[in-house]
Write a protein that holds these residues in place. Structure first.
Motif, PDB file in Angstrom:
ATOM      1  N   ARG A  67      65.184  33.229  10.500  1.00 46.20           N
ATOM      2  CA  ARG A  67      64.100  34.141  10.899  1.00 46.20           C
ATOM      3  C   ARG A  67      62.760  33.416  10.992  1.00 46.20           C
ATOM      4  N   ASN A  68      62.508  32.485  10.097  1.00 47.09           N
ATOM      5  CA  ASN A  68      61.230  31.763  10.090  1.00 47.09           C
ATOM      6  C   ASN A  68      61.416  30.325  10.559  1.00 47.09           C
ATOM      7  N   LYS A  69      61.951  30.162  11.733  1.00 45.20           N
ATOM      8  CA  LYS A  69      62.199  28.833  12.277  1.00 45.20           C
ATOM      9  C   LYS A  69      60.878  28.099  12.545  1.00 45.20           C
ATOM     10  N   TYR A  70      59.864  28.849  12.947  1.00 42.47           N
ATOM     11  CA  TYR A  70      58.579  28.258  13.293  1.00 42.47           C
ATOM     12  C   TYR A  70      57.535  28.629  12.245  1.00 42.47           C
ATOM     13  N   SER A  71      56.683  27.679  11.906  1.00 42.69           N
ATOM     14  CA  SER A  71      55.631  27.942  10.919  1.00 42.69           C
ATOM     15  C   SER A  71      54.562  28.855  11.531  1.00 42.69           C
ATOM     16  N   ASP A  72      53.823  29.533  10.665  1.00 42.16           N
ATOM     17  CA  ASP A  72      52.745  30.395  11.128  1.00 42.16           C
ATOM     18  C   ASP A  72      51.688  29.592  11.875  1.00 42.16           C
ATOM     19  N   GLU A  73      51.423  28.383  11.413  1.00 41.83           N
ATOM     20  CA  GLU A  73      50.434  27.526  12.072  1.00 41.83           C
ATOM     21  C   GLU A  73      50.890  27.165  13.484  1.00 41.83           C
ATOM     22  N   PHE A  74      52.181  26.877  13.635  1.00 40.64           N
ATOM     23  CA  PHE A  74      52.725  26.547  14.956  1.00 40.64           C
ATOM     24  C   PHE A  74      52.599  27.752  15.888  1.00 40.64           C
ATOM     25  N   LYS A  75      52.930  28.941  15.370  1.00 47.24           N
ATOM     26  CA  LYS A  75      52.828  30.148  16.189  1.00 47.24           C
ATOM     27  C   LYS A  75      51.388  30.365  16.652  1.00 47.24           C
ATOM     28  N   GLU A  76      50.433  30.178  15.739  1.00 44.98           N
ATOM     29  CA  GLU A  76      49.027  30.351  16.103  1.00 44.98           C
ATOM     30  C   GLU A  76      48.594  29.321  17.131  1.00 44.98           C
ATOM     31  N   GLN A  77      49.106  28.096  17.009  1.00 43.86           N
ATOM     32  CA  GLN A  77      48.798  27.050  17.989  1.00 43.86           C
ATOM     33  C   GLN A  77      49.322  27.447  19.369  1.00 43.86           C
ATOM     34  N   ILE A  78      50.534  27.975  19.420  1.00 40.85           N
ATOM     35  CA  ILE A  78      51.132  28.389  20.686  1.00 40.85           C
ATOM     36  C   ILE A  78      50.330  29.531  21.302  1.00 40.85           C
ATOM     37  N   ILE A  79      49.917  30.489  20.472  1.00 40.43           N
ATOM     38  CA  ILE A  79      49.116  31.614  20.978  1.00 40.43           C
ATOM     39  C   ILE A  79      47.796  31.107  21.550  1.00 40.43           C
ATOM     40  N   ARG A  80      47.129  30.188  20.850  1.00 37.89           N
ATOM     41  CA  ARG A  80      45.871  29.614  21.362  1.00 37.89           C
ATOM     42  C   ARG A  80      46.105  28.907  22.693  1.00 37.89           C
ATOM     43  N   GLU A  81      47.202  28.159  22.769  1.00 38.35           N
ATOM     44  CA  GLU A  81      47.529  27.440  23.996  1.00 38.35           C
ATOM     45  C   GLU A  81      47.739  28.424  25.149  1.00 38.35           C
ATOM     46  N   CYS A  82      48.409  29.535  24.868  1.00 40.60           N
ATOM     47  CA  CYS A  82      48.633  30.565  25.895  1.00 40.60           C
ATOM     48  C   CYS A  82      47.307  31.174  26.335  1.00 40.60           C
ATOM     49  N   GLN A  83      46.402  31.403  25.391  1.00 40.00           N
ATOM     50  CA  GLN A  83      45.092  31.964  25.722  1.00 40.00           C
ATOM     51  C   GLN A  83      44.291  30.989  26.581  1.00 40.00           C
ATOM     52  N   GLU A  84      44.377  29.695  26.248  1.00 40.62           N
ATOM     53  CA  GLU A  84      43.625  28.688  26.987  1.00 40.62           C
ATOM     54  C   GLU A  84      44.156  28.506  28.404  1.00 40.62           C
ATOM     55  N   THR A  85      45.481  28.483  28.541  1.00 41.78           N
ATOM     56  CA  THR A  85      46.069  28.253  29.866  1.00 41.78           C
ATOM     57  C   THR A  85      46.228  29.538  30.658  1.00 41.78           C
ATOM     58  N   GLY A  86      46.366  30.664  29.950  1.00 47.32           N
ATOM     59  CA  GLY A  86      46.598  31.929  30.629  1.00 47.32           C
ATOM     60  C   GLY A  86      47.996  32.018  31.214  1.00 47.32           C
ATOM     61  N   ASN A  87      48.926  31.168  30.732  1.00 45.20           N
ATOM     62  CA  ASN A  87      50.263  31.120  31.306  1.00 45.20           C
ATOM     63  C   ASN A  87      51.305  30.953  30.208  1.00 45.20           C
ATOM     64  N   VAL A  88      51.907  32.066  29.788  1.00 44.32           N
ATOM     65  CA  VAL A  88      52.895  32.044  28.713  1.00 44.32           C
ATOM     66  C   VAL A  88      54.143  31.266  29.134  1.00 44.32           C
ATOM     67  N   ALA A  89      54.572  31.474  30.366  1.00 39.25           N
ATOM     68  CA  ALA A  89      55.802  30.818  30.841  1.00 39.25           C
ATOM     69  C   ALA A  89      55.664  29.300  30.791  1.00 39.25           C
ATOM     70  N   LEU A  90      54.521  28.783  31.184  1.00 33.87           N
ATOM     71  CA  LEU A  90      54.295  27.336  31.177  1.00 33.87           C
ATOM     72  C   LEU A  90      54.342  26.789  29.753  1.00 33.87           C
ATOM     73  N   VAL A  91      53.671  27.469  28.832  1.00 33.89           N
ATOM     74  CA  VAL A  91      53.660  27.039  27.429  1.00 33.89           C
ATOM     75  C   VAL A  91      55.072  27.117  26.856  1.00 33.89           C
ATOM     76  N   ALA A  92      55.797  28.174  27.205  1.00 34.66           N
ATOM     77  CA  ALA A  92      57.172  28.338  26.714  1.00 34.66           C
ATOM     78  C   ALA A  92      58.052  27.177  27.185  1.00 34.66           C
ATOM     79  N   ARG A  93      57.952  26.827  28.454  1.00 33.49           N
ATOM     80  CA  ARG A  93      58.739  25.696  28.976  1.00 33.49           C
ATOM     81  C   ARG A  93      58.338  24.391  28.308  1.00 33.49           C
ATOM     82  N   ARG A  94      57.049  24.196  28.122  1.00 33.47           N
ATOM     83  CA  ARG A  94      56.550  22.957  27.528  1.00 33.47           C
ATOM     84  C   ARG A  94      57.108  22.751  26.121  1.00 33.47           C
ATOM     85  N   HIS A  95      57.230  23.841  25.366  1.00 38.13           N
ATOM     86  CA  HIS A  95      57.682  23.745  23.973  1.00 38.13           C
ATOM     87  C   HIS A  95      59.138  24.161  23.787  1.00 38.13           C
ATOM     88  N   GLU A  96      59.805  24.462  24.907  1.00 33.90           N
ATOM     89  CA  GLU A  96      61.218  24.877  24.886  1.00 33.90           C
ATOM     90  C   GLU A  96      61.438  26.065  23.964  1.00 33.90           C
TER      91      GLU A  96
END
Length: 103
Positions: A3-32
Motif C-alpha cells: 500500500r505504501n510503495k511510494y514515500s510521502d515525499e516522493f508523492k509530493e515531488q510528483i504532484i509538484r512536477e505535475c503542477q509545474e508541467t501541467g501534464n500528468v501523463a508526461l510525468v507518469a511516463r517519466r516515472h513509470e
C-alpha cells in the motif's frame, strides 16, 4: 504491491512536477507510474492539503490535523512576509525609476 510503495515525499515531488508541467501523463511516463495513481494522489492532496495518511485513532487524528494546520499557518505567514518584501522592493524600484526618468 504494498500500500505504501511510494514515500510521502516522493508523492509530493510528483504532484509538484505535475503542477509545474501541467501534464500528468508526461510525468507518469517519466516515472513509470500509472496516471490514475497520480490523479489519486492529487485528489487526496486537494482534499487534505497533504498526501500523508492520517492516523486511525480519533484523538491522534485530531492532533495530526492540528499539527498540519499549524504547519500550513506557518507557511502562510512566511508567504505573506515574502509577498510584503517583494511589494516593498517593487515600490522602491518604481521610485528609483521615476526619479531617473521623470515623465
Amino acid at each position: 504491491m504494498t500500500r505504501n510503495k511510494y514515500s510521502d515525499e516522493f508523492k509530493e515531488q510528483i504532484i509538484r512536477e505535475c503542477q509545474e508541467t501541467g501534464n500528468v501523463a508526461l510525468v507518469a511516463r517519466r516515472h513509470e507510474i500509472s496516471s490514475n495513481t497520480i490523479h489519486t494522489w492529487i485528489r487526496k492532496y486537494r482534499q487534505q492539503g497533504s498526501v500523508k495518511s492520517l492516523p486511525r485513532g480519533e484523538a491522534v487524528r485530531a492532533k495530526a490535523l492540528e499539527q498540519r494546520l499549524k504547519e500550513v499557518s506557518q507557511q502562510n505567514d512566511q508567504l505573506k512576509r515574502l509577498l510584503a518584501e517583494k511589494e516593498l522592493e517593487l515600490a522602491i524600484l518604481r521610485e528609483i525609476r521615476d526619479l531617473k526618468n521623470p515623465h
